[in-house]
Design an enzyme around this catalytic site. Structure first.
Site, short mmCIF file in Angstrom:
data_model
loop_
_atom_site.label_atom_id
_atom_site.label_comp_id
_atom_site.label_asym_id
_atom_site.label_seq_id
_atom_site.Cartn_x
_atom_site.Cartn_y
_atom_site.Cartn_z
NE ARG A 98 4.59 7.90 -11.50
CZ ARG A 98 5.04 6.88 -12.62
NH1 ARG A 98 5.57 6.13 -12.45
NH2 ARG A 98 5.12 7.33 -13.97
CG ASP A 99 2.38 1.98 -3.66
OD1 ASP A 99 2.00 0.77 -3.45
OD2 ASP A 99 2.62 2.32 -2.76
CB ILE A 100 0.89 6.73 -1.57
CG1 ILE A 100 0.96 8.03 -1.11
CG2 ILE A 100 0.82 5.74 -0.43
CD1 ILE A 100 -0.43 8.58 -0.79
CG ASN B 297 1.08 -8.41 -1.42
OD1 ASN B 297 1.59 -9.38 -1.64
ND2 ASN B 297 1.23 -7.10 -1.37
CB VAL C 223 -5.63 -1.54 -0.09
CG1 VAL C 223 -6.70 -0.92 -0.96
CG2 VAL C 223 -4.78 -0.58 0.39
CG HIS D 24 2.15 -4.30 -5.38
ND1 HIS D 24 2.21 -3.32 -4.53
CD2 HIS D 24 1.10 -5.20 -4.82
CE1 HIS D 24 1.29 -3.33 -3.48
NE2 HIS D 24 0.69 -4.32 -3.54
CG HIS E 280 -3.73 -3.74 -4.87
ND1 HIS E 280 -4.75 -3.97 -3.86
CD2 HIS E 280 -2.41 -3.75 -4.49
CE1 HIS E 280 -3.97 -4.18 -2.83
NE2 HIS E 280 -2.86 -4.18 -3.09
P1 AMP Z 1 -1.11 -4.21 -0.55
O1 AMP Z 1 -0.21 -4.63 0.72
O2 AMP Z 1 -0.79 -5.18 -1.41
O3 AMP Z 1 -2.56 -4.42 -0.18
O4 AMP Z 1 -0.53 -2.84 -1.07
C1 AMP Z 1 -1.44 -1.60 -0.73
C2 AMP Z 1 -0.42 -0.81 -1.28
O5 AMP Z 1 -1.33 0.67 -1.62
C3 AMP Z 1 0.64 -0.32 -0.63
O6 AMP Z 1 1.86 -0.45 -1.45
C4 AMP Z 1 0.34 1.14 -0.40
O7 AMP Z 1 1.42 1.91 -0.39
C5 AMP Z 1 -0.58 1.49 -1.26
N1 AMP Z 1 -1.15 2.84 -1.33
C6 AMP Z 1 -2.12 3.12 0.00
N2 AMP Z 1 -2.73 4.18 -0.15
C7 AMP Z 1 -2.50 4.67 -1.25
C8 AMP Z 1 -2.71 5.86 -2.18
N3 AMP Z 1 -3.75 6.72 -1.53
N4 AMP Z 1 -2.26 5.94 -3.37
C9 AMP Z 1 -1.42 4.94 -3.97
N5 AMP Z 1 -1.12 3.99 -3.32
C10 AMP Z 1 -1.66 3.60 -2.07
#
Ligand code: AMP
Ligand code: ZN
Length: 117
Positions: free
Chosen positions: A32-34, A90, A99, A105, A103
């Site tokens: 799950r996204d945080i 993204n 990140v 979404h 990944h």
């Molecule tokens: P992006 O902008 O596509 O790189 O998305 C990165 C996603 O990672 C964002 O939606 C963040 O909320 C999510 N995220 C960051 N840190 C964590 C974490 N520790 N656990 C779960 N999701 C995270």
């Protein structure tokens, strides 16, 4: 399994940082996204460190397919397959990637915006 020192998602794969895992296969992890942007917001990643979707595409046999198949299974298991959902990668600075471990979404559970960007 190739990992990148200091990479947040590699550390989640390694179990060094907690996450709410929803699915795991030999090659992928879904959690799950945080900071969820929708009632269902799950990230699906390759366990191996690859920076972005383009890197996954050239990695070789079927990893991108496995990642997308997992996105579909997550949507089914999260109950949004019929109502509808969105899968988003993204990539890069203008794509809004924060990140740098690839990944997808998986977003659903409400009406999503018409505009993508
Ligand atoms: P992006 O902008 O596509 O790189 O998305 C990165 C996603 O990672 C964002 O939606 C963040 O909320 C999510 N995220 C960051 N840190 C964590 C974490 N520790 N656990 C779960 N999701 C995270
Ligand atoms: Zn990584």
């Amino acid at each position: 399994m190739a990992t990148e020192p200091g990479c947040l998602f590699c550390r989640i794969v390694a179990g060094e940082i907690p996450a709410t895992i929803v699915r795991e296969t030999d090659r992928t992890l879904a959690f799950r996204d945080i900071s969820p942007q929708a009632p269902v917001h799950v990230l699906v990643i390759p366990k191996v460190h690859l920076a972005d979707v383009g890197s996954v595409a050239v990695e070789g046999p079927g990893l991108l397919s496995a990642l997308l198949e997992e996105c579909v299974v997550v949507a089914v298991e999260e109950g949004v397959a019929d109502s509808g959902y969105r899968v988003v990668f993204n990539s890069g600075p203008q794509g809004g990637q924060a990140v740098h471990h690839c990944h997808a979404h998986v977003l659903g559970g409400r009406q999503l915006a018409d505009q993508l960007g």
